[in-house]
Design a protein around this motif. Structure first.
Motif, PDB file in Angstrom:
ATOM      1  N   PRO A 143      18.769  51.247-143.612  1.00 25.12           N
ATOM      2  CA  PRO A 143      18.539  52.586-144.159  1.00 25.12           C
ATOM      3  C   PRO A 143      19.816  53.112-144.814  1.00 25.12           C
ATOM      4  O   PRO A 143      20.928  52.729-144.431  1.00 25.12           O
TER       5      PRO A 143
ATOM      6  N   THR B 266       3.997  49.110-148.135  1.00 24.27           N
ATOM      7  CA  THR B 266       4.977  49.928-147.410  1.00 24.27           C
ATOM      8  C   THR B 266       6.287  49.179-147.226  1.00 24.27           C
ATOM      9  O   THR B 266       7.366  49.775-147.275  1.00 24.27           O
ATOM     10  N   ARG B 267       6.220  47.867-147.043  1.00 25.05           N
ATOM     11  CA  ARG B 267       7.433  47.077-146.843  1.00 25.05           C
ATOM     12  C   ARG B 267       8.183  46.841-148.146  1.00 25.05           C
ATOM     13  O   ARG B 267       9.400  46.607-148.135  1.00 25.05           O
TER      14      ARG B 267
ATOM     15  N   ASN C 295      10.758  51.094-152.070  1.00 29.00           N
ATOM     16  CA  ASN C 295      12.194  51.337-152.069  1.00 29.00           C
ATOM     17  C   ASN C 295      12.468  52.724-152.643  1.00 29.00           C
ATOM     18  O   ASN C 295      11.542  53.475-152.952  1.00 29.00           O
ATOM     19  N   PHE C 296      13.743  53.068-152.779  1.00 31.21           N
ATOM     20  CA  PHE C 296      14.107  54.399-153.261  1.00 31.21           C
ATOM     21  C   PHE C 296      13.552  54.652-154.655  1.00 31.21           C
ATOM     22  O   PHE C 296      13.079  55.755-154.955  1.00 31.21           O
TER      23      PHE C 296
ATOM     24  N   TRP D  96      14.652  60.259-148.771  1.00 32.10           N
ATOM     25  CA  TRP D  96      14.416  58.840-148.516  1.00 32.10           C
ATOM     26  C   TRP D  96      15.102  58.387-147.227  1.00 32.10           C
ATOM     27  O   TRP D  96      14.539  57.612-146.446  1.00 32.10           O
ATOM     28  N   ALA D  97      16.301  58.897-146.979  1.00 37.02           N
ATOM     29  CA  ALA D  97      17.011  58.542-145.751  1.00 37.02           C
ATOM     30  C   ALA D  97      16.233  59.004-144.529  1.00 37.02           C
ATOM     31  O   ALA D  97      16.177  58.306-143.511  1.00 37.02           O
TER      32      ALA D  97
ATOM     33  N   ARG E  86      13.355  56.491-144.122  1.00 31.68           N
ATOM     34  CA  ARG E  86      13.805  55.174-143.669  1.00 31.68           C
ATOM     35  C   ARG E  86      14.331  55.193-142.252  1.00 31.68           C
ATOM     36  O   ARG E  86      14.379  54.146-141.587  1.00 31.68           O
ATOM     37  N   ASN E  87      14.744  56.345-141.766  1.00 32.32           N
ATOM     38  CA  ASN E  87      15.272  56.419-140.412  1.00 32.32           C
ATOM     39  C   ASN E  87      14.216  55.948-139.407  1.00 32.32           C
ATOM     40  O   ASN E  87      13.073  56.377-139.435  1.00 32.32           O
TER      41      ASN E  87
ATOM     42  N   ASP F 213      12.642  53.299-139.434  1.00 36.57           N
ATOM     43  CA  ASP F 213      11.580  52.564-140.148  1.00 36.57           C
ATOM     44  C   ASP F 213      10.305  53.383-140.321  1.00 36.57           C
ATOM     45  O   ASP F 213       9.182  52.844-140.265  1.00 36.57           O
TER      46      ASP F 213
ATOM     47  N   ASN G 193       9.147  54.441-142.961  1.00 36.35           N
ATOM     48  CA  ASN G 193       8.433  53.986-144.159  1.00 36.35           C
ATOM     49  C   ASN G 193       7.372  52.946-143.832  1.00 36.35           C
ATOM     50  O   ASN G 193       6.405  52.785-144.592  1.00 36.35           O
TER      51      ASN G 193
END
Length: 325
Positions: free
Chosen positions: A33, A195-196, A199-200, A226-227, A230-231, A233, A235
């Protein structure tokens, strides 16, 4: 013979491409992340966690006006986090004694699921206090469920003093989810793969259009969003979280019925350029369904994130509502 040799070389080429792609894809999927910005790190550091059924739930709890009995609980939207409220946070502390926000299932700094608002208020010893709810987007749906439970007078439920909604798809028939949302929630076997691979770049290009043309977030603000996703996971569970859109259809009578039948003050703050809840269809249905509710319509260029796009206008609209009863 020439053709057979060409096919053999082509197969070898694809094998080489595959062998090269596997480690590249593995590296891509394990990109850590992004670092938290100083502002987002400060937000996290000033908050706390509590444990609910083994899950760590992040929340903010600020003490504001001394001597006031008023409490406001903020419910954020999809796909972001409690950080959505940071631009109006200080203004709220000048009016309320307690200003509380939390990260929902899989968002921001919380782990996964459930209806954690009631658990948080029990944790804070506020379960018997009258609560003002202020919500946005997905948070509107959470507020509707809390309102339904309050209407049913179930023990252990919140006592709701007022409710202010904002730019949430409370009516399935006027809700227009983004293409990426449709792909993620209805993509079947494809959804976990998407989902995997997100990206940003994909995230920012997907989110920016729901902001007005003059109020779009900066790149650093998008990185903060986004951070938060991603924290832990978060996302990776976006596709399952998006099932709330389908649940709005399934529970329409329950949730819209709760709004229509309670007697507490209800308000709606609306950014009219919202492509997800478009003007005038949404507003016409809202006023027809909930004639007792008051409405604040912000400037024409304000869209789906009014508290971020026009924080002063949003705060003034909310204070006008709170001071009206």
């Amino acid at each position: 013979m020439v053709r057979r040799d060409r096919l053999r070389r082509m197969r070898e080429w694809w094998v080489q491409v595959g062998l090269l792609a596997v480690p590249l894809l593995a590296a891509y999927l394990h990109i850590p992340p992004p670092q938290l910005s100083p502002a987002l790190h400060s937000w996290k550091s000033s908050g706390k966690f509590f444990t609910y059924k083994g899950l760590r739930i992040f929340y903010q709890d600020s003490v504001g006006v001394v001597g006031s009995p008023e409490i406001v609980v903020l419910l954020h939207g999809f796909p972001t986090s409690s950080y959505d409220w940071y631009k109006i946070w200080e203004g709220l502390t000048l009016r309320f004694h307690r200003v509380i926000a939390l990260d929902f299932l899989g968002f921001g700094f919380s782990d996964k699921p459930a209806s954690i608002v009631e658990a948080l208020l029990r944790h804070l010893g506020l379960q018997s206090r009258r609560i003002n709810l202020l919500s946005h987007d997905y948070g509107d749906t959470v507020a509707q469920e809390l309102l339904y439970r309050f209407k049913q007078n179930r023990s252990g439920r919140l006592t709701i003093k007022s409710l202010c909604l904002s730019n949430g798809g409370i009516f399935p028939e006027t809700h227009r989810p983004l293409l990426l949302q449709k792909l993620l929630k209805d993509g079947g076997m494809l959804s976990p793969i998407l989902t995997r691979l997100m990206n940003f770049f994909v995230f920012s290009r997907g989110l920016t259009p729901v902001f007005g043309p003059y109020t779009r977030p900066s790149e650093s603000e998008l990185w903060d969003m986004w951070a938060g996703i991603r924290n832990n996971d978060g996302n990776l569970v976006i596709d399952s979280l998006l099932q709330y859109i389908n649940q709005r259809k399934k529970f329409r009578r329950r949730w819209v019925g709760a709004l229509a039948s309670v007697s507490i003050p209800i308000h709606f703050i609306y950014g009219p350029l919202d492509p997800v809840n478009p003007y005038p269809e949404f507003l016409e249905l809202y006023r027809k369904t909930l004639p007792r509710s008051t409405v604040s319509i912000l400037d024409d260029h304000i869209s789906h994130y009014p508290q971020l796009e026009d924080p002063m206008g949003f705060l003034n609209a909310y204070m006008g509502f709170i001071n009206s009863f």
